[in-house]
Design an enzyme around this catalytic site. Structure first.
Site, PDB file in Angstrom:
ATOM      1  N   LYS A 194      32.149  33.969 -27.875  1.00  0.00           N
ATOM      2  CA  LYS A 194      32.332  32.983 -28.957  1.00  0.00           C
ATOM      3  C   LYS A 194      33.766  33.176 -29.433  1.00  0.00           C
ATOM      4  O   LYS A 194      34.093  34.156 -30.112  1.00  0.00           O
ATOM      5  CB  LYS A 194      31.335  33.271 -30.085  1.00  0.00           C
ATOM      6  CG  LYS A 194      31.007  32.089 -30.969  1.00  0.00           C
ATOM      7  CD  LYS A 194      32.178  31.544 -31.760  1.00  0.00           C
ATOM      8  CE  LYS A 194      32.338  32.187 -33.106  1.00  0.00           C
ATOM      9  NZ  LYS A 194      33.526  31.687 -33.846  1.00  0.00           N
ATOM     10  N   SER A 248      36.276  40.931 -39.743  1.00  0.00           N
ATOM     11  CA  SER A 248      36.225  41.564 -41.063  1.00  0.00           C
ATOM     12  C   SER A 248      35.036  42.519 -41.177  1.00  0.00           C
ATOM     13  O   SER A 248      34.022  42.363 -40.485  1.00  0.00           O
ATOM     14  CB  SER A 248      36.126  40.496 -42.146  1.00  0.00           C
ATOM     15  OG  SER A 248      34.828  39.943 -42.118  1.00  0.00           O
ATOM     16  N   THR A 249      35.165  43.467 -42.095  1.00  0.00           N
ATOM     17  CA  THR A 249      34.082  44.431 -42.325  1.00  0.00           C
ATOM     18  C   THR A 249      32.827  43.718 -42.830  1.00  0.00           C
ATOM     19  O   THR A 249      31.706  44.042 -42.412  1.00  0.00           O
ATOM     20  CB  THR A 249      34.560  45.516 -43.311  1.00  0.00           C
ATOM     21  OG1 THR A 249      35.595  46.252 -42.660  1.00  0.00           O
ATOM     22  CG2 THR A 249      33.448  46.468 -43.703  1.00  0.00           C
ATOM     23  N   VAL A 251      31.699  40.621 -42.217  1.00  0.00           N
ATOM     24  CA  VAL A 251      30.990  39.948 -41.113  1.00  0.00           C
ATOM     25  C   VAL A 251      30.432  40.996 -40.146  1.00  0.00           C
ATOM     26  O   VAL A 251      29.312  40.864 -39.645  1.00  0.00           O
ATOM     27  CB  VAL A 251      31.922  38.942 -40.392  1.00  0.00           C
ATOM     28  CG1 VAL A 251      31.228  38.339 -39.181  1.00  0.00           C
ATOM     29  CG2 VAL A 251      32.365  37.839 -41.350  1.00  0.00           C
ATOM     30  N   GLU A 269      34.952  46.489 -34.372  1.00  0.00           N
ATOM     31  CA  GLU A 269      36.349  46.788 -34.725  1.00  0.00           C
ATOM     32  C   GLU A 269      36.642  45.996 -35.979  1.00  0.00           C
ATOM     33  O   GLU A 269      36.857  44.778 -35.920  1.00  0.00           O
ATOM     34  CB  GLU A 269      37.299  46.370 -33.600  1.00  0.00           C
ATOM     35  CG  GLU A 269      37.010  47.004 -32.242  1.00  0.00           C
ATOM     36  CD  GLU A 269      37.118  48.511 -32.232  1.00  0.00           C
ATOM     37  OE1 GLU A 269      37.675  49.090 -33.181  1.00  0.00           O
ATOM     38  OE2 GLU A 269      36.616  49.122 -31.280  1.00  0.00           O
ATOM     39  N   CYS A 303      45.005  44.142 -37.951  1.00  0.00           N
ATOM     40  CA  CYS A 303      44.174  45.052 -38.761  1.00  0.00           C
ATOM     41  C   CYS A 303      44.727  46.466 -38.748  1.00  0.00           C
ATOM     42  O   CYS A 303      44.221  47.321 -39.458  1.00  0.00           O
ATOM     43  CB  CYS A 303      42.720  44.985 -38.322  1.00  0.00           C
ATOM     44  SG  CYS A 303      42.509  45.247 -36.593  1.00  0.00           S
ATOM     45  N   GLU A 401      42.937  44.689 -47.896  1.00  0.00           N
ATOM     46  CA  GLU A 401      43.912  44.389 -46.839  1.00  0.00           C
ATOM     47  C   GLU A 401      44.583  43.036 -47.142  1.00  0.00           C
ATOM     48  O   GLU A 401      43.886  42.018 -47.239  1.00  0.00           O
ATOM     49  CB  GLU A 401      43.085  44.295 -45.547  1.00  0.00           C
ATOM     50  CG  GLU A 401      43.816  44.376 -44.273  1.00  0.00           C
ATOM     51  CD  GLU A 401      42.833  44.334 -43.084  1.00  0.00           C
ATOM     52  OE1 GLU A 401      41.669  43.916 -43.238  1.00  0.00           O
ATOM     53  OE2 GLU A 401      43.258  44.710 -41.990  1.00  0.00           O
TER      54      GLU A 401
END
Ligand code: SIN
Length: 500
Positions: A194, A248-249, A251, A269, A303, A401
């Site tokens: 995806k 992102s953390t 999600v 990641e 990131c 971030e």
């Protein structure tokens, strides 16, 4: 550059040496897949906000079909190819990426906004994962150890995990795909990708090249979609054996919860909040060069970007002066325009976030040395490279971030204070420091709470370096031999009663 009357999509087609690699539909089983009832979504160039092309918007049913095909694809690919053969196919894939690198870079620059030079660098970086895992494929070692039972042998070997769901971000539209699919294919898995909503075209172009290289079409599907529920199928569906996500953390946590329903393997990641420490014995010119590459690469949208720059009070003024000189020399502009060093941010939300962090820092005592403004007159999503000193832990940038070109400078008085500040975050992806003292180098590298440490450098990403974090930055490693292991299960075989 496009002429005044030329639309972006015609410009792109005209610029490509092989226009057939640019496709705007999903690819399932090697075939074109349009959205149901012709549904599409628009992709715009972030530098100009002009529409580049519309892409087919696939449905949950399309994704389920791709997963079902990938089940058969996996069964055939894993049992009918040797690791060496898979390595050879990946070598051909690598060759095709390099042969098409100018086209891939053009597509990437237009859909993501990064400069053509950065886009070319990313294409080479993407290709490096393919060549690395082509070599790793045959080096998939099992092991044996004396059994604790008499007349018994116990040994292990590796098996591919199966069908892999791959969800990737927009900031590295090519490299984040190959960093996942190259080890997956090397192991003998099949993949359903995806791609990001903002940048689907690099993934689709790579799919065309992968199939041309000899990856069986039922092993490689790309399903662009804007439907989050449809994308979640890759985490929920019981036929998907492994989910790999970069993003992102928030999600990542949601997808991990969904994947837990079928106990599938996951690699996550996720976000970072990297500290970059400049100790008083650092070489300032190395530190400035390190901050430039680490903070301003991809306009601060990685990131592993330094989010907090911690400078010893004794050298702070000299460091800021040297950094500001370099930052003022950067040139914002369209990615495909010669001379541009800094592309735009990905969208309006990204500009808003940088702007909020800057305003917050300035309202809490931050001192502005460079930048500090949105550049709306450039027509795209531009924010000036910005340097702010006197940053404190009360500011948003200390905890969140920025994902943009804000260099926030904190100061400290001792190594202990620097480490306390650096580790005061829930994230633990990358950390950096600069020091010319070898004893200190070993000590500080051990004491930083993160998965990757850069010492006297701001650039740590490479196929041979295991990429991944600790704490809320996720789990799993990509690159080196560990990247392959993420797509393999260990099978242990015990053979007893061996006596005659
Ligand atoms: C990322 O930002 O997700 C990846 C950055 C890198 O590979 O250097």
């Amino acid at each position: 550059m496009p002429t005044k009357t030329e639309d972006l999509s015609s410009f792109l087609t005209k610029s490509l040496k092989d226009p057939s690699i640019f496709v705007n539909y999903g690819i399932i089983n090697g075939e074109e897949r349009k959205g149901t009832d012709g549904k599409t979504f628009a992709i715009s160039e972030p530098s100009s906000k002009e529409v580049l092309a519309n892409c087919a918007d696939l449905s949950k049913n399309d994704i389920i079909e791709a997963i079902n095909l990938a089940v058969t694809g996996f069964a055939n690919f894993s049992s009918n190819t040797s690791a060496k053969q898979r390595g050879l196919i990946l070598k051909e894939f690598f060759r095709l990426i390099i042969a098409n690198s100018d086209d891939l870079a053009m597509i990437l620059s237009l859909e993501n906004g990064k400069t053509l030079a950065e886009a070319s660098g990313e294409v080479n970086y993407a290709a490096s994962f393919v060549s690395w895992f082509a070599e790793e494929a045959p080096r998939s070692y099992g092991d044996a150890i004396p059994s604790s039972y008499a007349n018994t042998e116990v040994f292990t070997f590796k098996e591919p995990v199966g069908v892999c769901g791959i969800i990737t971000p927009w900031n590295f539209p090519a490299a984040m795909i190959t960093r996942k699919i190259a080890p997956a294919l090397a192991a003998g898995c099949s993949v359903v990708i995806k791609p990001p909503r903002e940048t689907p075209f690099s993934a689709l172009a790579l799919c065309k090249l992968a199939i041309k290289a000899g990856i069986p079409p039922d092993c490689f599907h790309v399903v662009p979609t804007t439907d989050r529920e449809a994308a979640s199928e890759l985490a929920i569906n019981e036929k998907v054996n492994k989910l790999s996500f970069t993003g992102s953390t928030g999600v990542g946590k949601m997808l991990t919860r969904l994947a837990a329903g079928t106990m599938k393997r996951v690699s996550m990641e996720l976000g970072g909040n990297a500290p970059l420490i400049i100790l008083e014995d650092a070489d300032i010119s190395k530190a400035v060069a390190g901050v430039m590459v680490c903070k301003f690469r991809s306009s601060g949208q990685t990131c592993v970007c330094a989010n907090r720059i911690l400078v010893h009070l004794d050298i702070k003024d000299r460091f800021i002066e040297a950094l500001v000189d370099r930052v003022n020399a950067l040139k914002l502009g369209r990615g495909i325009e010669g001379g541009t060093t800094q592309g735009p941010l990905v969208n309006a939300a990204a500009v808003k976030k940088v702007s909020e962090h800057v305003q917050d820092a300035l309202s809490k005592g931050g001192v502005l040395h460079a930048g500090g403004k949105e550049q709306a007159h450039l027509n795209g999503f531009f924010y000036e490279p910005t340097v702010i000193s006197e940053a404190t832990t009360k500011m948003e940038v200390a905890h969140d971030e920025t994902f943009g070109p804000l260099a926030a400078i904190f100061s400290f008085n001792s190594e202990t204070e620097a480490l306390e500040l650096a580790n005061a975050t829930n994230y633990g992806l990358a950390g950096y420091f600069f020091s010319e003292n070898i004893g200190r180098v070993m000590r500080v590298a051990r004491k930083l709470h993160c998965g990757m440490v850069g010492v006297n450098t701001g650039l740590i990403s490479a196929a041979e370096s295991p990429f991944g974090g600790v704490k809320e930055s996720g789990m799993g490693r990509e690159g080196r031999k560990y990247g392959l292991q993420e797509y393999q299960n260990i099978k242990c075989v015990t053979i007893g009663n061996l006596q005659e």
